[in-house]
Design an enzyme around this catalytic site. Structure first.
Site, PDB file in Angstrom:
ATOM      1  N   HIS A  24     -16.804 -31.036 -18.441  1.00 51.14           N
ATOM      2  CA  HIS A  24     -16.893 -32.112 -17.529  1.00 51.14           C
ATOM      3  C   HIS A  24     -16.517 -33.238 -18.592  1.00 51.14           C
ATOM      4  CE1 HIS A  24     -20.990 -32.193 -18.959  1.00 51.14           C
ATOM      5  NE2 HIS A  24     -21.433 -31.458 -18.204  1.00 51.14           N
ATOM      6  N   HIS A  79     -31.416 -22.015 -16.252  1.00 52.88           N
ATOM      7  CA  HIS A  79     -30.844 -23.199 -15.945  1.00 52.88           C
ATOM      8  C   HIS A  79     -29.929 -22.960 -14.788  1.00 52.88           C
ATOM      9  CE1 HIS A  79     -28.936 -27.251 -16.209  1.00 52.88           C
ATOM     10  NE2 HIS A  79     -28.253 -26.886 -17.373  1.00 52.88           N
ATOM     11  N   GLU A  81     -27.094 -25.108 -13.993  1.00 44.24           N
ATOM     12  CA  GLU A  81     -25.735 -25.570 -14.152  1.00 44.24           C
ATOM     13  C   GLU A  81     -24.814 -24.390 -14.007  1.00 44.24           C
ATOM     14  OE1 GLU A  81     -25.172 -28.471 -17.129  1.00 44.24           O
ATOM     15  OE2 GLU A  81     -23.234 -29.005 -16.367  1.00 44.24           O
ATOM     16  N   ASP A  83     -22.267 -23.173 -15.577  1.00 38.89           N
ATOM     17  CA  ASP A  83     -21.943 -22.316 -16.505  1.00 38.89           C
ATOM     18  C   ASP A  83     -22.796 -21.361 -17.066  1.00 38.89           C
ATOM     19  OD1 ASP A  83     -23.546 -24.604 -17.354  1.00 38.89           O
ATOM     20  OD2 ASP A  83     -22.861 -24.751 -19.515  1.00 38.89           O
ATOM     21  N   HIS A 144     -31.654 -29.364 -19.624  1.00 35.93           N
ATOM     22  CA  HIS A 144     -30.573 -30.559 -19.461  1.00 35.93           C
ATOM     23  C   HIS A 144     -30.722 -31.213 -18.199  1.00 35.93           C
ATOM     24  CE1 HIS A 144     -25.829 -30.964 -18.701  1.00 35.93           C
ATOM     25  NE2 HIS A 144     -26.643 -32.355 -19.043  1.00 35.93           N
ATOM     26  N   ASP A 163     -29.578 -24.686 -22.894  1.00 32.21           N
ATOM     27  CA  ASP A 163     -28.714 -25.649 -23.495  1.00 32.21           C
ATOM     28  C   ASP A 163     -29.252 -26.175 -24.896  1.00 32.21           C
ATOM     29  OD1 ASP A 163     -26.732 -25.746 -21.734  1.00 32.21           O
ATOM     30  OD2 ASP A 163     -27.552 -27.435 -20.506  1.00 32.21           O
ATOM     31  N   TYR A 191     -22.569 -31.750 -29.701  1.00 38.08           N
ATOM     32  CA  TYR A 191     -23.065 -31.422 -28.285  1.00 38.08           C
ATOM     33  C   TYR A 191     -24.452 -32.405 -28.122  1.00 38.08           C
ATOM     34  CZ  TYR A 191     -25.160 -28.209 -25.106  1.00 38.08           C
ATOM     35  OH  TYR A 191     -25.546 -27.761 -23.775  1.00 38.08           O
ATOM     36  N   HIS A 224     -25.353 -21.583 -25.701  1.00 37.32           N
ATOM     37  CA  HIS A 224     -24.132 -22.166 -26.209  1.00 37.32           C
ATOM     38  C   HIS A 224     -23.794 -21.987 -27.750  1.00 37.32           C
ATOM     39  CE1 HIS A 224     -22.720 -23.625 -22.269  1.00 37.32           C
ATOM     40  NE2 HIS A 224     -23.638 -24.546 -22.234  1.00 37.32           N
TER      41      HIS A 224
HETATM   42 FE1  FEO Z   1     -26.402 -27.783 -18.631  1.00 32.16          FE
HETATM   43 FE2  FEO Z   1     -24.776 -25.236 -20.490  1.00 32.16          FE
HETATM   44  O1  FEO Z   1     -25.418 -26.314 -19.080  1.00 32.16           O
END
Ligand code: FEO
Length: 396
Positions: A24, A79, A81, A83, A144, A163, A191, A224
């Site tokens: 994004h 989470h 989101e 991803d 996040h 995250d 990050y 991640h």
């Molecule tokens: Fe807030 Fe890796 O997504």
């Protein structure tokens, strides 16, 4: 596909997005991973997080290299989101016997995103018993998103914070020490600067909350990038605390866009003059520099020095786009200086100054503007101007 052991009873079973180059708007030249973990108990097996939808086959293949899908008893959604949650319906369809849990805000998020899909809430005091291995939960609003949650397995001393403590890195190395600790720390900073900077207060509280639990943590396995082990976590926490507290040093980041080279010539002269005053300086042309990288450079810098020529009475679009990106990250406690060049009509310097003030930068000196091409006397003036900015950096 191959899974990898994290501890005796926890496996990494995620997906590697080698070709991710944009998250994004955050440039990700090293790709990323969507890390998922299997916690193996005697009576149950939990899958911690899922992946972006297109990576579900890779995730399922890695899970099946460890355990048949029908053995999975729980799915934990840390989470929502996409991803991590985009592939949830497909994963649930592949293991319909599994109980799916999320934080209360996560339950709502899953339903909102997936057209009414129902999962169960877990709270801070809840425990899921997998037989010899248990799961504990820590809701972490705004690290996040409002739904974010950390999951902890005390018997393995592994924290899975989604995250938090992550980095956008794709690699066959799963552990920071195998990848290279210094490079992993740098990716942690990139990050943080591009994802967590506006959430510094929540991140600081999150660190305190984890430390207050008294949980013994040997491994931190984010969603991640690379996994942190042993004393590496102390280094990571120290960096997060430093960034969360807004600690900065005598450093300036010179960022510009140019038309015919006049603004570029001013940029390098400003950098040279500030360096001569003992300020650490780096210089970036927005036409060729990833904004995410510039944002990382600004993380511990006291000053942004921004330049643009005037085009159509205003700043160049790359500078405007950069300021829009920066505004979302809510940088605080920094000063800025503005420089520009023009042919027959000024304007860029006013727009840049107004936007920087709106974002929250202090502007200790007036902008510096030169007509057409800087000559020797202009370079002398801008050197003096940069010297004043350097003094303001030292005084901050
Ligand atoms: Fe807030 Fe890796 O997504």
């Amino acid at each position: 596909m191959r899974a990898m052991k994290v501890t005796e009873n926890i496996w990494w079973v995620g997906a590697i997005d080698w070709n991710l180059r944009d998250f994004h708007g955050f440039e990700t030249p090293q790709g990323s991973t969507y890390n998922c973990y299997l916690v193996m108990g005697e009576t149950g097996v939990a899958l911690i997080d899922t992946t972006k939808a297109p990576f579900v086959p890779e995730l399922l293949s890695r899970i099946e290299s460890v355990v048949p899908l029908e053995k999975i008893t729980h799915i934990v959604v840390n989470h929502v989101e996409p991803d991590h949650n985009g592939g949830l319906p497909e994963v649930m369809a592949a293991m319909p016997q599994a109980r799916v849990v999320a934080s209360p805000a996560g339950v709502k998020g899953v339903a909102d995103y997936h057209n009414g899909l129902v999962v169960e809430p877990v709270k801070a005091d809840d425990v899921i018993d997998l037989g010899g291995r248990t799961l504990r939960f820590l809701p972490m609003s705004m690290v996040h998103w409002p739904d974010s949650m950390f999951t902890y397995c005390p018997e393995e001393r592994v924290l899975m914070p989604n995250d938090a403590f992550g980095q956008h890195v794709s690699s066959n190395a799963r552990f920071a020490s195998d990848f290279g600790l210094d490079e992993a720390m740098r990716e942690l900073g990139i990050y943080y600067a591009n994802i967590l900077l506006p959430l510094g207060t929540a991140v600081g509280k999150a660190i305190d909350k984890v430390l207050e639990t008294g949980w013994e943590i040997d491994v931190v396995a984010p969603s991640h990038g690379l996994i942190w082990r042993g004393e590496e976590f102390g280094r990571v926490v120290e960096a997060y605390q430093r960034w969360g507290a807004g600690e900065k040093r005598d450093k300036a980041v010179v960022v510009y866009s140019t038309m015919w080279g006049s603004t570029a010539a001013l940029a390098t002269r400003i950098a040279d003059a500030m360096a001569a005053e003992g300020i650490e300086v780096s210089v970036y042309d927005l036409a060729v520099s990833p904004v995410a990288h510039i944002t990382y450079e600004l993380l511990e810098a006291k000053a942004l020095v921004l330049g643009s020529p005037t085009l159509h009475h205003g700043m160049l679009y790359r500078v405007a786009g950069y300021l829009q990106y920066l505004a979302g990250l809510k940088p605080t406690g920094r000063i800025a200086g503005v420089f520009s060049s023009y042919g027959w009509s000024k304007g860029a310097e006013k727009q840049m100054t107004a936007r920087l003030e709106e974002i929250g930068f202090e502007m200790p000196i007036e902008s510096y503007t030169v007509k057409f091409r800087p000559e020797d006397e202009d370079f002398a003036e801008v050197t003096e101007w940069a010297g004043k900015l350097a003094e303001a950096v030292k005084a901050l």
